[in-house]
Design an enzyme around this catalytic site. Structure first.
Site, short mmCIF file in Angstrom:
data_model
loop_
_atom_site.label_atom_id
_atom_site.label_comp_id
_atom_site.label_asym_id
_atom_site.label_seq_id
_atom_site.Cartn_x
_atom_site.Cartn_y
_atom_site.Cartn_z
N HIS A 153 0.48 -1.18 0.08
CA HIS A 153 0.20 -0.04 -0.27
C HIS A 153 0.94 1.09 -0.14
CE1 HIS A 153 -3.74 -3.00 1.01
NE2 HIS A 153 -2.42 -3.15 1.68
N SER A 274 15.31 21.44 -15.59
CA SER A 274 13.63 23.15 -16.23
C SER A 274 14.49 23.92 -17.45
CB SER A 274 13.01 23.21 -15.05
OG SER A 274 12.39 24.08 -14.71
N LYS A 280 15.95 21.94 -10.99
CA LYS A 280 15.48 20.70 -11.10
C LYS A 280 16.02 19.47 -12.05
CE LYS A 280 11.71 19.67 -10.85
NZ LYS A 280 10.00 19.86 -11.12
N GLU A 287 9.62 8.98 -16.50
CA GLU A 287 8.40 9.21 -17.39
C GLU A 287 7.43 8.89 -18.88
OE1 GLU A 287 7.51 12.96 -14.58
OE2 GLU A 287 8.97 13.64 -16.12
#
Ligand code: ARG
Length: 457
Positions: A153, A274, A280, A287
């Site tokens: 979980h 970024s 970043k 992804e």
């Protein structure tokens, strides 16, 4: 090519909707190989003269050389790779080219070409899967002892080793490879010689072409052979399952690379920055692997729905079989390469992982197990006693093993000083030495087996 019975030519829309050359030119190598095998067989069986057969084979070699050097010309009027090649062959060798299509049809031709293409694709994926497995096994060997929290979980559950976690993906990929091998086994029958749908009256030798193209045998039913696209669906199903595994692996790297987790530093080479936030470092490759799994699933759905309800034998709908397979294969290849680089070059922050394993009462089950073993308390009761200990530790904001013996004895008098040895994360993972468990000794055994299976060292 079929103008004989028509009074006018196709409209521009017809030409455009009909042309598959923009994508099926990817089959050119397979098309040439299958045509050469067919020509040689026609010659050997005396259906065309040995001279014509040779001229066709030599001509096809020349066409192949041209394609390799300058690509396949996209002539929409010629529809597809089969007609483009045959028409170029006719320019090169003259009327003998017209004998190549004896005893075959584009229907068995495309089924043969596409099977050959998918067979190569399966072999390519198998190699890429083996490379990712090797990376996983290598990192698992380095981290057989590195302790991290295991989750259910996404809540801290029990300590596990990073090596064990990585080997979970090795197992998934092992099954993916077995699905690819199954697909290959079923695919490997030759449709060539099934002709349009009913077979042919020419005395062809289907065993000969099957053998020349590396197939195990010719297909047994001509109607099935020209209308079957299960082999492509088998590939897409196996590819989808594999992409789902890669997506879960990618997701874990994304999660682990986030600042609150801080378990892993991704390779710069597989990250992006970024344009506005200088600090970043984004896990874009991971992804996109996660994203690509959606597109690959879409390819499977596209061909599944295309094939649903088609009457036997060939219908032009089936020309739409190729784009989803080509797309899925490209996406899967990139995804496998990205995850192989990610696994091989990621830097794991083992101190941070260990620290996280020590938070969250990951060894609570070990306390309950200790009560069962040392004090002969039924597990359900031990679970209850442990729950009280966790509650107390939580109220004080400390770990379980930071409670004093007096604290624990106040909860249950049967607890002794010996319990503390069971409450460390090291003791917890070492105890889980059941076959396939997370204990470092078990992980090392599995790593050795896996290295053997992969033929490493
Ligand atoms: N371009 C076609 C395809 O990919 C080849 C088969 C055409 N056959 C036909 N009867 N029109 O499906």
């Amino acid at each position: 090519m079929w103008g004989g019975r028509f009074a006018e030519g196709p409209s521009s829309v017809m030409r455009e909707i009909n042309a598959s050359i923009p994508f099926d030119k990817a089959l050119w190598r397979q098309d040439i190989a299958a045509s050469k095998a067919h020509a040689a067989m026609l010659g050997a069986c005396g259906i065309v003269t040995a001279e014509d057969a040779l001229a066709i084979e030599r001509g096809l070699d020349t066409v192949a050389g041209e394609y390799a050097a300058s690509g396949v010309p996209e002539d929409w009027d010629l529809e597809d790779i089969h007609m483009v090649t045959e028409s170029r062959l006719a320019e090169l060798i003259g009327p003998a080219a017209g004998r190549l299509h004896t005893g075959r049809s584009r229907n068995d031709q495309v089924a043969t070409d596409f099977r050959l293409w998918v067979r190569d694709a399966l072999d390519e994926v198998d190699g890429a899967l083996a490379a990712l497995q090797a990376a996983l096994v290598t990192r698992a060997g380095e981290h057989a002892d590195s302790i991290m929290p295991g989750f259910t979980h996404l809540q801290t559950a029990q300590p596990v080793t990073l090596g064990h976690h990585l080997l979970a993906y090795y197992e998934m990929l092992r099954r993916d490879r077995s699905r690819m091998a199954d697909a290959r086994r079923r695919l490997n029958e030759s449709p060539l010689g099934s002709a349009a749908l009913a077979g042919t009256g020419f005395p062809i030798d289907r065993d000969m072409t099957a053998q020349a193209l590396g197939f195990d045998r010719p297909t047994a039913n001509s109607l099935d052979a020209v209308s079957d696209r299960d082999f492509a669906l088998d590939y897409l199903q196996a590819a989808t399952q594999c992409a789902l595994h890669l997506s879960r692996l990618a997701e874990e790297f994304i999660l682990w690379a986030s600042q609150p987790f801080g378990f892993v530093r991704l390779p710069d080479a597989l990250s992006t920055g970024s344009s506005i936030m200088p600090q970043k470092k984004n896990p874009d490759a991971a992804e996109l692997v996660r994203g690509h799994s959606g597109r690959i699933t879409g390819c499977l759905v596209a061909l599944t729905v295309t094939m649903k309800g088609l009457p036997l034998a060939y219908s032009k709908d089936m020309q739409d079989d190729k784009p989803p397979v080509f797309e899925a294969h490209g996406l899967l290849g990139l995804s496998l390469a990205a995850m192989t680089g990610m696994v091989a070059d990621a830097t794991f922050n083992t101190a941070r992982m260990r620290q996280a394993a020590e938070l969250g009462y990951a060894t609570a089950t070990d306390l309950a197990d200790w009560l069962v073993r040392q004090a002969d308390i039924p597990f359900r009761q031990a679970h209850h006693i442990t729950g009280a200990a966790v509650k107390l530790a939580e109220s004080r904001g400390v770990a379980l093993n930071a409670l004093s013996l007096a604290d624990l004895q106040a909860i249950d008098g049967r607890i002794t000083d010996a319990v503390f040895a069971a409450l460390s994360v090291e003791a917890s993972v070492a105890a889980r030495a059941s076959h396939g468990g997370t204990a470092p000794a078990e992980v090392r055994k599995r790593v050795a087996e896996a290295r053997g299976a992969l033929g490493l060292e």
